[in-house]
Design an enzyme around this catalytic site. Structure first.
Site, PDB file in Angstrom:
ATOM      1  N   GLU A   1       8.848  -2.049 -21.908  1.00  0.00           N
ATOM      2  CA  GLU A   1       8.656  -3.477 -22.176  1.00  0.00           C
ATOM      3  C   GLU A   1       7.920  -3.571 -23.509  1.00  0.00           C
ATOM      4  O   GLU A   1       6.865  -2.967 -23.674  1.00  0.00           O
ATOM      5  CB  GLU A   1       7.814  -4.142 -21.078  1.00  0.00           C
ATOM      6  CG  GLU A   1       8.458  -4.070 -19.709  1.00  0.00           C
ATOM      7  CD  GLU A   1       7.603  -4.683 -18.611  1.00  0.00           C
ATOM      8  OE1 GLU A   1       6.641  -5.408 -18.935  1.00  0.00           O
ATOM      9  OE2 GLU A   1       7.888  -4.415 -17.435  1.00  0.00           O
TER      10      GLU A   1
ATOM     11  N   CYS B   1       0.851  -1.185   0.000  1.00  0.00           N
ATOM     12  CA  CYS B   1       0.000   0.000   0.000  1.00  0.00           C
ATOM     13  C   CYS B   1       0.890   1.239   0.000  1.00  0.00           C
ATOM     14  O   CYS B   1       1.808   1.349   0.810  1.00  0.00           O
ATOM     15  CB  CYS B   1      -0.882  -0.005   1.244  1.00  0.00           C
ATOM     16  SG  CYS B   1      -1.655   1.599   1.480  1.00  0.00           S
TER      17      CYS B   1
ATOM     18  N   GLU C   1       4.800  -0.499 -13.016  1.00  0.00           N
ATOM     19  CA  GLU C   1       3.390  -0.518 -13.438  1.00  0.00           C
ATOM     20  C   GLU C   1       2.400  -0.256 -12.300  1.00  0.00           C
ATOM     21  O   GLU C   1       1.654  -1.152 -11.892  1.00  0.00           O
ATOM     22  CB  GLU C   1       3.058  -1.864 -14.096  1.00  0.00           C
ATOM     23  CG  GLU C   1       3.793  -2.105 -15.371  1.00  0.00           C
ATOM     24  CD  GLU C   1       3.279  -3.324 -16.136  1.00  0.00           C
ATOM     25  OE1 GLU C   1       2.613  -4.180 -15.534  1.00  0.00           O
ATOM     26  OE2 GLU C   1       3.539  -3.406 -17.350  1.00  0.00           O
TER      27      GLU C   1
ATOM     28  N   CYS D   1      -6.797  -0.031   4.211  1.00  0.00           N
ATOM     29  CA  CYS D   1      -6.021  -0.284   5.427  1.00  0.00           C
ATOM     30  C   CYS D   1      -6.151   0.915   6.372  1.00  0.00           C
ATOM     31  O   CYS D   1      -6.587   1.992   5.961  1.00  0.00           O
ATOM     32  CB  CYS D   1      -4.561  -0.554   5.058  1.00  0.00           C
ATOM     33  SG  CYS D   1      -3.669   0.926   4.568  1.00  0.00           S
TER      34      CYS D   1
HETATM   35  C1  GLA Z   1       4.261  -6.394 -17.038  1.00  0.00           C
HETATM   36  C2  GLA Z   1       5.362  -6.336 -16.037  1.00  0.00           C
HETATM   37  C3  GLA Z   1       6.443  -7.316 -16.292  1.00  0.00           C
HETATM   38  C4  GLA Z   1       5.913  -8.585 -16.806  1.00  0.00           C
HETATM   39  C5  GLA Z   1       5.071  -8.353 -18.008  1.00  0.00           C
HETATM   40  C6  GLA Z   1       4.489  -9.603 -18.583  1.00  0.00           C
HETATM   41  O1  GLA Z   1       4.212  -5.503 -18.027  1.00  0.00           O
HETATM   42  O2  GLA Z   1       5.904  -5.070 -15.839  1.00  0.00           O
HETATM   43  O3  GLA Z   1       7.131  -7.523 -15.099  1.00  0.00           O
HETATM   44  O4  GLA Z   1       5.174  -9.182 -15.812  1.00  0.00           O
HETATM   45  O5  GLA Z   1       3.998  -7.572 -17.619  1.00  0.00           O
HETATM   46  O6  GLA Z   1       3.401 -10.036 -17.840  1.00  0.00           O
HETATM   47 ZN    ZN Z   2      -3.715   1.258   2.325  1.00  0.00          ZN
END
Ligand code: GLA
Ligand code: ZN
Length: 671
Positions: free
Chosen positions: A308, A117, A152, A160
């Site tokens: 990515e 969190c 991400e 919480c």
């Molecule tokens: C995301 C994450 C990665 C990996 C890819 C594929 O984008 O940032 O760590 O897990 O997905 O699932």
């Molecule tokens: Zn929280």
């Protein structure tokens, strides 16, 4: 920021690499193969907390030093991800306040990731400590150029105790008194009035049917919480490693998290791009991808990175998708560069042999024998490296913009207007129509300056205050073309309905009012144009009453057959369209063509399905990207012949691109 400025505008290819997943003896082989392949950069460590701090306060960076040194010897730069997405087990056992709590009281347990969190005091304290140690340690390493904060983010709906306390404090800081808050949120409805600040909690019991003003504010609070968490990490990196850039890898739009708020403080935004490989998605996938890329460029209104990029069949969170078709890896990487990506980092170098993501495939399979996908990737690296110098410092300059905000997304998501209505999907449809006409478009936040654009597309400006309405009026009055749609001007920024005929604060510039509406949802209706053409429409029908506007399309069904559905109004030196329903793609394209002609904006009428155009330019040069993101050969008549940046040969004015074919033309001067 001398070091970082050069590093982050480089047009180059990288890979995501997990040294901790492989035997050390493999690092050198991998680095050597990367070097010969033309890979320039790796991202590392974003989940490696348990190895970087195996026990409380004992840091072990020696293994990462050996990895970074190895890659450095092969001329490869390194981005370090802060590992705060995955607090190790010793930490969550010692400080369980780190784990988020769901609305039903369930704790998000360790075992996957994202089990933290943003408001947990322990998370903050331990995160700052490890990030400080990392930043001090790597600030002067010649291979390390920058940082990715966490991984991400998504909007946590956490309940919480810390989230409850901080939400209360957040509200207290925003409202002068409890009475003001009660009035603003309309808590009088259903006797929800607070009589003491301590009664304010997170939306316990879930978000369905709770007060929309409260929910919107709670979601804003959670975005602010992520921002604060990121800012604390950024402060120590800036302090100890001032020469390094800082980014974050956004993903999977739309996100309820306010990506513009979070992105504003970064040096540049990054995006994780996994275009759908399924043959059923060949018609829509490349367009929805184009929107993701335009949205990412809009976060900072500058070039971005892909942190990515798809490299093999994805699987884990869902059963495996198809393997990328021949040419797919190359074409979709070029699509990102065409839309403003500089560095493109591929996920991942080799598929993991352990862990939940074993079948989220990388460039190289478990066998460690480089195959077809790797070969295609190697060709891409060669190609990118051969034109990187020309592309460096170029960006997109578009004449059209779409306005977007996560506030609108959240407000419309918390209170879905009708079956079939989806704010982001509707934006996709407008964006696709523009893209199919070869019109480059920026996707920017509603707060951004509008100067310089010719056409502004404003889907569903559901939350609208006077300031924003004034800026849109001003844009139109000074000669711009605006396209407004249904569900605009409905509420203020606290989700309270305006007591005015819709589109309320925009009625004046649209020259129209809505006399009544019919939420038709998935029912299929029709609209008719003055040349007796008919188009389908769904979701919502505003019955329009022109004031100064003229009708340009009418409903063709139901008790309101013949009532205006779309209007056009001259306003000052500009034009404002109001689209009262959700028309099909064909009507959208027709309307955009009309608007483009009025605004003197060139477009391409007959671009084949899946072909996308974009221009990267600077003061002295301009490159037209022509991408065939389909599985059919495409014939594109450009009307001019140009020299190809990729082959240096002159291309005929009619280009023939094979499936997933890519061409980049030097259009700096017509030849
Ligand atoms: C995301 C994450 C990665 C990996 C890819 C594929 O984008 O940032 O760590 O897990 O997905 O699932
Ligand atoms: Zn929280």
């Amino acid at each position: 920021m001398t070091q970082s400025t050069t590093a982050f505008s480089n047009v180059q290819v990288g890979v995501d690499y997990y040294p901790e997943h492989w035997d050390e003896t493999m690092w050198e082989q991998d680095a050597a193969l990367m070097q010969t392949t033309g890979v320039k950069l790796i991202r590392v460590a974003e989940f490696a907390w348990s190895r970087l701090e195996p026990e409380d306060g004992r840091f072990d960076f020696a293994w990462l030093d050996r990895a970074v040194d190895t890659f450095h010897r092969y001329g490869i730069q390194v981005v370090i991800g802060t590992p705060t997405n995955t607090p190790p087990r010793w930490l969550t056992s010692k400080h369980p306040d780190i784990l988020p709590i769901q609305h039903n009281g369930d704790i998000v347990q360790p075992g996957v990731r994202g089990h933290r969190c943003f408001n947990s005091p322990s998370l903050l304290q331990y995160s700052i400590r490890i990030v400080s140690e990392l930043a001090k340690h790597y600030s002067n390493h010649p291979a390390v150029c920058g940082w990715q904060i966490d991984n991400e983010y998504w909007l946590l709906e956490c309940h919480c105790p810390s989230c409850n306390t901080r939400f209360r404090e957040w509200a207290e800081a925003r409202y002068a008194s409890l009475k003001e808050l009660n009035d603003a949120w309309g808590t009088v409805v259903w006797s929800g009035e607070y009589s003491d600040w301590s009664e304010i909690t997170t939306p316990l019991g879930g978000t369905a049917n709770q007060n929309p003003s409260f929910l919107l504010e709670y979601h804003r609070f959670q975005s602010d919480s992520a921002l604060r968490f990121q800012r604390k990490q950024m402060e120590v990196i800036r302090q100890y490693a001032p020469g390094h850039f800082i980014t974050h890898n956004f993903h999977s739009y739309p996100q309820k998290m306010d990506i513009h708020l979070i992105g504003a403080e970064l040096d540049f935004a990054s995006f994780d791009y996994y275009p759908n490989t399924s043959p059923d998605k060949t018609a829509t996938g490349p367009y929805s991808g184009a929107l993701s890329l335009d949205l990412t460029r809009g976060i900072k209104r500058r070039n971005f990175w892909i942190m990515e990029q798809l490299s093999g069949p994805p699987g884990c969170w869902f059963p495996n998708w198809r393997t990328p078709y021949p040419g797919f890896i190359r074409a979709f990487s070029w699509q990102t560069i065409a839309r403003g990506a500089d560095t493109v980092v591929h996920f991942r170098w080799r598929s993991a042999i352990q862990g939940a993501e074993q079948f989220w495939h990388g460039l190289i399979d478990h066998s460690n024998v480089p195959g077809r996908r790797f070969k295609e990737f190697a060709d891409l690296c060669r190609e990118v490296n051969s034109v990187a110098a020309q592309l460096e410092g170029t960006t997109l300059r578009n004449d059209a913009a779409i306005l977007y905000s996560s506030d609108q997304l959240v407000a419309l998501g918390n209170q879905k207007p009708v079956d079939g209505f989806d704010y982001y999907e509707n934006i996709k449809a407008w964006h696709r129509a523009l893209t199919k006409l070869g019109i480059g478009v920026d996707v920017i936040h509603t707060k951004e300056a509008l100067e310089g654009y010719k056409i502004l597309l404003v889907p569903h400006l559901y939350l609208l205050d006077e300031h924003l309405a004034g800026r849109i009026e001003q844009f139109a009055a000074s000669g711009g073309t605006v396209i407004l749609t249904h569900r605009s001007g409905v509420k203020d920024h606290l989700s309270v309905c305006h007591m005015q005929p819709l589109p309320a604060l925009l009625s004046n510039c649209a020259g129209v009012v809505v006399s009544e509406y019919d939420p038709i949802g998935n029912d299929v209706h029709h609209i008719r144009t003055s040349d007796q053409k008919q188009f389908t429409s769904t979701q919502w029908n505003d019955l329009l009453e022109p004031v100064t506007a003229e009708a340009i399309a009418w409903y063709a069904d139901d008790f309101y057959e013949g009532v205006p559905a779309v209007t056009r109004n001259r306003y000052g030196n500009g034009t404002v369209y109001y689209v009262g329903t959700q028309p099909d793609d064909a009507y959208m394209e027709r309307l955009i063509q009309e608007a483009a002609e009025g605004a003197d904006l060139p477009y391409y009428e007959n671009l084949p399905e899946g072909v996308q155009l974009s221009v990267r330019q600077n003061e002295t040069k301009a490159y037209l990207f022509v991408l065939n993101l389909s599985r059919q050969e495409a014939v594109i008549d450009l009307g001019y012949s140009y020299v190809s940046l990729l082959t240096a040969g002159k291309q005929p004015s009619t280009l023939v691109l094979p499936p997933y074919g890519v061409e980049i033309l030097n259009i700096s001067t017509p030849s």
